[in-house]
Design an enzyme around this catalytic site. Structure first.
Site, PDB file in Angstrom:
ATOM      1  N   GLU A 114      29.026 -11.558 -11.858  1.00  0.00           N
ATOM      2  CA  GLU A 114      28.142 -11.375 -13.003  1.00  0.00           C
ATOM      3  C   GLU A 114      28.388 -10.064 -13.761  1.00  0.00           C
ATOM      4  OE1 GLU A 114      24.118 -11.962 -11.741  1.00  0.00           O
ATOM      5  OE2 GLU A 114      24.396 -14.100 -11.365  1.00  0.00           O
TER       6      GLU A 114
ATOM      7  N   TYR B 294      20.512 -20.597 -13.192  1.00  0.00           N
ATOM      8  CA  TYR B 294      19.159 -20.627 -12.631  1.00  0.00           C
ATOM      9  C   TYR B 294      18.169 -21.270 -13.602  1.00  0.00           C
ATOM     10  CZ  TYR B 294      20.792 -17.590  -8.876  1.00  0.00           C
ATOM     11  OH  TYR B 294      21.460 -17.072  -7.784  1.00  0.00           O
TER      12      TYR B 294
ATOM     13  N   ASP C 168      21.228  -6.887  -6.759  1.00  0.00           N
ATOM     14  CA  ASP C 168      19.964  -7.371  -6.231  1.00  0.00           C
ATOM     15  C   ASP C 168      20.032  -7.522  -4.713  1.00  0.00           C
ATOM     16  OD1 ASP C 168      17.368  -8.362  -6.145  1.00  0.00           O
ATOM     17  OD2 ASP C 168      18.009 -10.428  -6.478  1.00  0.00           O
TER      18      ASP C 168
END
Length: 586
Positions: free
Chosen positions: A386, A432, A138
């Site tokens: 991740e 998150y 991202d």
């Protein structure tokens, strides 16, 4: 060269994407070619001459470099340096030497980060050969020569490597060292004759010495390297390790290496620096800014370190790739602790875990550790960010390569299904809640985070760091009651996380790192409005409301007092934020 064949003036170091007004160059995928000319003074031709590239992004066949038409080296991967000797037959001292560098930013299933090329075959909708680069990370796929390109010289017998391992006990410090001296292939008459090793303190005074390529030096009453928040009177103390070798022909090579004496260890509930508990309160960052993209920028580095100190941050993670050596130098000198991360971000597909990927990943880790192994600020290696750690194929990625530092990876899986956290020393977790799940429901954060982090610790019996938490916030957006994307929501969101952190701090939680330090660019997509807006600072390094909240918290963690909150409100004229501060800080 542009796609039309025109030559474009291009600065180095810099990403090429945002320099011109050409949209096709900004979004370009494939080979670009850099050319320049340089001169070699005749008096240098008797020495070893080395061409070094500090970083070029990203590469598959990767970087081909030619001097006067001769290909001299290739390299796979970005963010790390590579170099090669330039033989005299390739160079001329009579005129200019042409240097050509070809860089390819294509991402494939076996690159780091990985990606894929997707060809669109419906000719009713796409022209023949049309393709898109799919990303698995991202952030924007900035490309080009991002760091410096240098020529340097050494004698024919030279110092090629130094490894230091420090320790201390009572009033004695120790420096275990290994020096590698190399003789160039072109040198037939020169050998190593003598070695001199001297350790100097920051005032230049000799404190220890030796005369061999390997050994242990002792330092009486050593000054230890401390994070700046653990020792305000003498933080980040740096010694100098100076090596001089003399060849049989009388040539000298001298190298000075700054280093600090410090140890790192972990228990099942603590992260220890110099045998004292350390609590990381900091930020994950990106090398990212307007115009230059990921290009090295000294002014930006200085600004960012001023802002880190202003916040009260004592640690960063090099998300999601090794940062420039100039940044790492400042961490060493200013006492900012580093979790040093490889470019292994987005390893989530099964075809990212094959033998080719693993071999490349191990090579990148080897290069990163070789570059940063002697830095006192680096306390931990992060192998990946991740990855899909629930897959059986993920297990081989998580083995220690360096016994002197803890090893981790940054997880976003569920603790019930994760397969590889058992192999790391510290559990690093991204979460998150109230953003990507149960969006806007900040009342759920404490319950969900407490359950989750206790679950990680109870299952694996290791200390935990929250390495990411954050919400996208558009600077200047305000709404009361709070609403997602507003500054009020970011403050409310972070405050709920802070309450959860405080309930676990001192038990097994050993760190918290906000995502992100500053807004950064991403690809164009409907979930990102001109980039990722989770920064507590804008991309131009201006503070959002959350930056003041974070500063108050970090200074309170440093000073262990709540009086700082009223001081900061008075000092920075935050009366217009009083209702927010009263509700979330009190």
């Amino acid at each position: 060269l542009s796609q039309t064949g025109d030559v474009i003036p291009m600065p180095v170091p810099a990403s090429y994407n945002d320099i011109t007004q050409d949209k096709s160059l900004r979004d370009f995928v494939g080979w670009v070619w850099y050319e320049t000319e340089f001169y070699v003074p005749k008096e240098l031709t008797s020495k070893r001459i080395v061409l070094r590239v500090d970083s070029a992004h990203y590469n598959t066949i990767v970087v081909g470099i030619w001097v006067n038409g001769k290909e001299i080296m290739t390299h796979e991967g970005g963010h790390l340096p590579f170099e090669e000797d330039l033989f005299l037959g390739w160079l001329t001292s009579e005129g200019p030497n042409r240097l050509t560098v070809a860089v390819n930013n294509t991402l494939s299933p076996t690159t780091l980060p990985p990606g894929s090329i997707e060809y669109k075959t419906n000719t009713n909708r796409y022209p023949p050969g049309y393709f898109v680069q799919n990303l698995q990370m991202d952030f924007f796929n900035y490309a080009g020569i991002h760091r410096s390109v240098k020529l340097y010289t050494t004698p024919k017998v030279y110092i090629s490597d130094i490894t230091l391992v420090t320790d201390f006990n009572a009033n004695m410090g120790s420096v275990k060292y290994t020096i590698t001296a190399t003789i160039t292939a072109s040198s037939t008459s020169s050998n190593l004759n003598s070695v001199s090793v001297i350790v100097k303190d920051k005032d230049g005074q000799e404190v220890s010495k030796g005369n061999s390529l390997q050994g242990t030096l002792l330092i009486q009453n050593p000054n230890l390297w401390w994070p700046w928040t653990m020792n305000k009177t003498s933080p980040a103390y740096m010694y100098i390790f100076q090596v001089m070798i003399i060849s049989s022909t009388g040539e000298k090579d001298v190298y000075t290496l700054p280093f600090g004496i410090r140890t790192v260890s972990v228990t099942n509930t603590q992260l220890l620096i110099n045998k004292q508990p350390f609590y990381c309160h900091g930020a994950a960052k990106h090398e990212d800014s307007d115009i230059r993209g990921k290009g090295l920028d000294y002014s930006l580095i200085a600004k960012d370190f001023n802002l880190l100190k202003w916040l009260g941050a004592n640690c960063i993670r090099t998300s999601h790739y090794p940062y420039a050596e100039e940044i790492m130098d400042q961490c060493d000198r200013q006492g900012i602790v580093v979790i040093d991360e490889s470019p292994g971000v987005g390893i989530r597909m099964r075809n990212n875990f094959g033998n080719v990927s693993l071999a490349h990943h191990l090579k990148v880790m080897e290069e990163m550790i070789q570059r940063d192994k002697n830095r006192p600020s680096v306390i931990m290696w992060s192998i990946a960010n991740e990855p899909d750690s629930t897959l059986p194929q993920a297990v081989p990625y998580f083995k220690s390569l360096d016994p002197t530092r803890p090893v981790t990876f940054v997880a976003n899986a569920d603790f019930n299904t994760d397969r590889v956290a058992q192999y790391v020393d510290v559990l690093c977790v991204n979460r998150y809640y109230a953003w990507y799940s149960d969006c806007s429901h900040t009342e759920l954060i404490q319950r969900q985070l407490n359950y989750d982090l206790h679950g990680w610790h109870n299952k694996f019996n290791k200390p935990v760091i929250i390495t990411e938490y954050g919400s996208d916030t558009v600077a200047g957006f305000h709404q009361d009651p709070s609403f997602v994307f507003t500054e009020e929501f970011q403050v409310e969101f972070m405050n709920e996380y802070h309450k959860a952190f405080d309930s676990m701090r001192g038990k097994f939680l050993v760190g918290e790192m906000v995502w992100n330090f500053a807004d950064f660019m991403t690809i164009q997509q409907i979930t990102r409005v001109v980039g990722n807006k989770k920064g507590v600072f804008t991309r131009q390094r201006q503070p959002k409301m959350a930056a003041h909240l974070l500063r108050a918290r970090y200074q309170r963690l440093i000073n262990s007092t709540d009086t700082f909150i009223s001081d900061i409100r008075t000092q920075y004229g935050l009366s217009h934020y009083d209702s927010v501060f009263q509700s979330v800080i009190g």
